[in-house]
Design a protein around this motif. Structure first.
Motif, PDB file in Angstrom:
ATOM      1  N   GLU A 477      -6.755  15.729 -48.428  1.00 56.59           N
ATOM      2  CA  GLU A 477      -6.767  16.174 -47.036  1.00 56.59           C
ATOM      3  C   GLU A 477      -8.171  16.575 -46.605  1.00 56.59           C
ATOM      4  O   GLU A 477      -8.570  16.338 -45.451  1.00 56.59           O
ATOM      5  CB  GLU A 477      -5.792  17.339 -46.860  1.00 56.59           C
ATOM      6  CG  GLU A 477      -4.330  16.932 -46.995  1.00 56.59           C
ATOM      7  CD  GLU A 477      -3.387  18.088 -46.700  1.00 56.59           C
ATOM      8  OE1 GLU A 477      -3.880  19.158 -46.284  1.00 56.59           O
ATOM      9  OE2 GLU A 477      -2.161  17.927 -46.884  1.00 56.59           O
ATOM     10  N   HIS A 486      -7.576  13.126 -40.420  1.00 60.45           N
ATOM     11  CA  HIS A 486      -6.484  14.024 -40.825  1.00 60.45           C
ATOM     12  C   HIS A 486      -5.510  14.268 -39.672  1.00 60.45           C
ATOM     13  O   HIS A 486      -4.281  14.209 -39.860  1.00 60.45           O
ATOM     14  CB  HIS A 486      -7.059  15.348 -41.320  1.00 60.45           C
ATOM     15  CG  HIS A 486      -6.009  16.377 -41.623  1.00 60.45           C
ATOM     16  ND1 HIS A 486      -5.194  16.316 -42.737  1.00 60.45           N
ATOM     17  CD2 HIS A 486      -5.615  17.499 -40.931  1.00 60.45           C
ATOM     18  CE1 HIS A 486      -4.357  17.346 -42.733  1.00 60.45           C
ATOM     19  NE2 HIS A 486      -4.592  18.073 -41.653  1.00 60.45           N
ATOM     20  N   GLU A 490      -1.493  13.404 -39.695  1.00 63.61           N
ATOM     21  CA  GLU A 490      -0.484  14.447 -39.506  1.00 63.61           C
ATOM     22  C   GLU A 490       0.405  14.162 -38.303  1.00 63.61           C
ATOM     23  O   GLU A 490       1.553  14.611 -38.247  1.00 63.61           O
ATOM     24  CB  GLU A 490      -1.173  15.803 -39.333  1.00 63.61           C
ATOM     25  CG  GLU A 490      -1.769  16.355 -40.616  1.00 63.61           C
ATOM     26  CD  GLU A 490      -0.701  16.744 -41.620  1.00 63.61           C
ATOM     27  OE1 GLU A 490       0.076  17.670 -41.330  1.00 63.61           O
ATOM     28  OE2 GLU A 490      -0.631  16.102 -42.687  1.00 63.61           O
ATOM     29  N   GLY A 495       3.483  11.385 -42.108  1.00 68.75           N
ATOM     30  CA  GLY A 495       2.234  11.994 -42.549  1.00 68.75           C
ATOM     31  C   GLY A 495       1.507  11.168 -43.579  1.00 68.75           C
ATOM     32  O   GLY A 495       1.308   9.956 -43.411  1.00 68.75           O
TER      33      GLY A 495
END
Length: 622
Positions: A477, A486, A490, A495
């Protein structure tokens, strides 16, 4: 002349075609290659052979038992002994022998299965590793569909070859030897001679016809691989097919391949029918001769009815292995042909190989200097790409290379990774020639964001973590945040477990490139190569990514290959390449002041808007 849009004819395969298995004429060479893998399990092989002999002894004992039972049944009606002789002797003796045959056969299979699967796994793994060790040139020229099909058939061929050799050839020979011995000793020698003669004619006929048929099998394999290759290439290029509305064209090309494969398979089946008919004729002739002589012996009083039953049972039992002998030989020949193709792949020479005893690259902290010294290189002898190129990237500094397409910029990265070896000159990392150290250590020290990003058909997390297998989720991440992807990850329903599709086609070009950047940032090597690392990004996000790349390049030796000059203005030195030569070098300001090729390129990009830095107000987070 073909009409427009008509599929090009598929060339008839021949032994010299790329990837075709050469007609080496030495099946023993293939067996010799296979033997070391089996010798790792020699005790299991010996145990399996012992169980096999036990199974055949029990199998041969069945006709002998039948003869004894038939001869002992010459009792008067109502004799009490008949109740004991027939039910108990027949059921217990026959059942025990049959059970023994099955039991020993299963024990043989169970004992040797580990050897079969172990050898198959070892060869398949070795082939896979060898393909990864081959040069980039081999993989650029390969046909993926055909190559994977060759490996698939080769793996199946190993299992078939081991199975048929141990489970069929030796058992058949043992059973034949036992039957011939009984016939020769117990009866006149003519029974043995008839069997031997039939066996000899059968083997000669089977081998001759099968050898003739092998070329049809090889041809069928070639057409099968060609059809598979066309199908895989078409499906991998699905979008291109759609762009040009060429579904019908691709279908015609694939159908043409399938039609050639169909015709070759029909030819193979025709010759198979000829072989089977001839085998049945030989078997039937020998059976008639044996039973005629046995019947004559009973009539003359030289033989009993039990002897006739035993000979008939022997012939029935021999009929199956004799008939299977033809199938067996065909399957072994086919397996050898398929296995040969895989061994041909394993025998491909490595164009770029480590020197014997090569040591790993040693890079103390702060000494990752990269130096090109009078490098001359061409992918083909007649086409030189780089001409006497020399430059140095000091440890912790950034050198940018710019120039038109085809000037040799990306070739520098390939040579630094040692995908190819230079024809003249040296490439040194930390003062060590890359040809004197191991390739693995060189590539471990370098990270690259390529111009054309290709991802695995797996999750986003897997593709980012590929830069450092075993990295934690937190590290993945963090790399994604640095690459400004990122937030996008998300925002997706799954995800980091989102599948990216074949070659990453479910992602946009910019998303794929940011995944590639995250992957390289996670690897965190001392040397970085950015080959048009932001070419797929819009100008708004490019500025933000450039800031992250600049931060990532701090204290790292960086080779920056770029088309947009706005991305290289902070480099410690800029090289301008044209036609494989460095024609200018210096900082951004020095090159502009010189008023040469770089200044012209800068002015041109300024006019078109490519050289204009993005305004911070236009920066959009991913």
């Amino acid at each position: 002349m073909r009409r427009a849009g008509e599929a090009a004819p598929l060339p008839v395969p021949h032994s010299s075609a790329p990837g075709a298995a050469p007609a080496r004429g030495a099946d023993w060479a293939v067996l010799k290659r296979l033997l070391p893998y089996l010798l790792q399990y020699k005790w299991r092989a010996l145990a399996a052979l012992a169980f096999m002999v036990g199974a055949k002894l029990a199998n041969v004992g069945v006709p002998v038992l039948l003869k004894t039972l038939v001869d002992s049944m010459s009792l008067k009606p109502g004799d009490p002994a008949a109740v004991l002789v027939v039910p108990i002797g027949l059921l217990l003796g026959y059942g025990l022998l049959r059970l023994s045959t099955s039991l020993f056969t299963e024990l043989r299979e169970l004992v040797f299965s580990k050897a079969t699967q172990g050898a198959t796994r070892s060869i398949a793994l070795q082939t896979f590793e060898h393909l990864h060790s081959l040069s980039l040139r081999f993989h650029l020229e390969r046909q993926t569909g055909g190559m994977t099909r060759d490996i698939e058939r080769g793996v199946r061929g190993i299992e078939s070859l081991i199975s048929y050799s141990l489970y069929s050839i030796v058992p058949t020979l043992v059973e034949l030897a036992l039957v011939l011995g009984i016939l020769a000793v117990k009866f006149d020698v003519w029974f043995a001679w008839i069997t031997i003669a039939a066996l000899a004619v059968y083997i000669v006929f089977t081998v001759s016809i099968t050898e003739w048929r092998t070329k049809f099998r090889r041809e069928a394999n070639e057409f099968d691989s060609a059809a598979h290759t066309r199908a895989v290439d078409s499906l991998l290029n699905y979008e291109t097919v759609k762009y040009f509305n060429n579904e019908a064209f691709e279908a015609r090309r694939y159908d043409e391949s399938l039609d050639r494969y169909r015709r070759s398979r029909i030819k193979a089946q025709t010759t198979l029918s000829l072989l089977n008919t001839g085998q049945q004729l030989i078997i039937a002739t020998s059976l008639v001769a044996m039973l005629w002589r046995a019947t004559q012996g009973v009539v003359d009083g030289r033989m009993t009815l039990g002897d006739l039953v035993m000979i008939n049972a022997f012939m029935i039992q021999l009929y199956i292995p004799l008939n299977f002998l033809g199938v067996l030989y065909r399957e072994i020949k086919q397996s050898l042909t398929d296995l040969d193709k895989m061994f041909v792949l394993m025998e491909k020479e490595r164009e770029v190989a480590d020197k014997p005893g090569a040591a790993p690259l040693g890079l103390p902290p702060g000494q990752a200097t990269v130096r090109f010294e009078h490098v001359t290189f061409g992918y083909e002898p007649a086409r030189v790409i780089l001409h006497d190129v020399s430059f140095e990237i000091p440890a912790g500094k950034t050198v940018a290379v710019v120039g038109p397409s085809g000037s040799g910029k990306s070739t520098l990265a390939r040579l630094l990774y040692r995908f190819y070896d230079v024809q003249q000159g040296h490439i040194r990392i930390g003062g060590q020639d890359v040809r004197d150290v191991t390739q693995a250590s060189v590539r471990q020290a370098i990270g690259i964001v390529p111009q054309d990003t290709v991802l695995f058909n797996d999750t986003v997390e897997f593709n980012i973590a590929y830069g450092r297998p075993g990295a934690t989720r937190a590290q993945v991440e963090e790399a994604a945040r640095s690459a400004r992807i990122h937030a996008f990850i998300e925002s997706t329903p799954r995800g980091y477990q989102t599948m990216v599709g074949e070659r990453g086609l479910k992602l946009s070009g910019g998303e794929k490139q940011r995944v590639a950047i995250a992957r390289t940032l996670l690897k965190n090597p001392p040397i970085l190569i950015f080959d048009e690392a932001t070419s797929a990004l819009d100008s708004a996000n490019e500025r933000a990514i450039q800031a992250e790349l600049k931060s990532a390049a701090q204290n790292k030796t960086t080779l920056l290959i770029a088309h947009r000059l706005s991305t290289v203005i902070d480099a410690h030195e800029i090289l301008v390449m044209e036609a494989g030569r460095v024609i200018e070098r210096g900082t951004h300001q020095q090159l502009l002041a010189r008023g040469g090729r770089y200044a012209q390129m800068w002015a041109l990009q300024q006019q078109s808007g490519e050289g204009e830095p993005a305004s911070p107000a236009r920066v959009v987070p991913a």
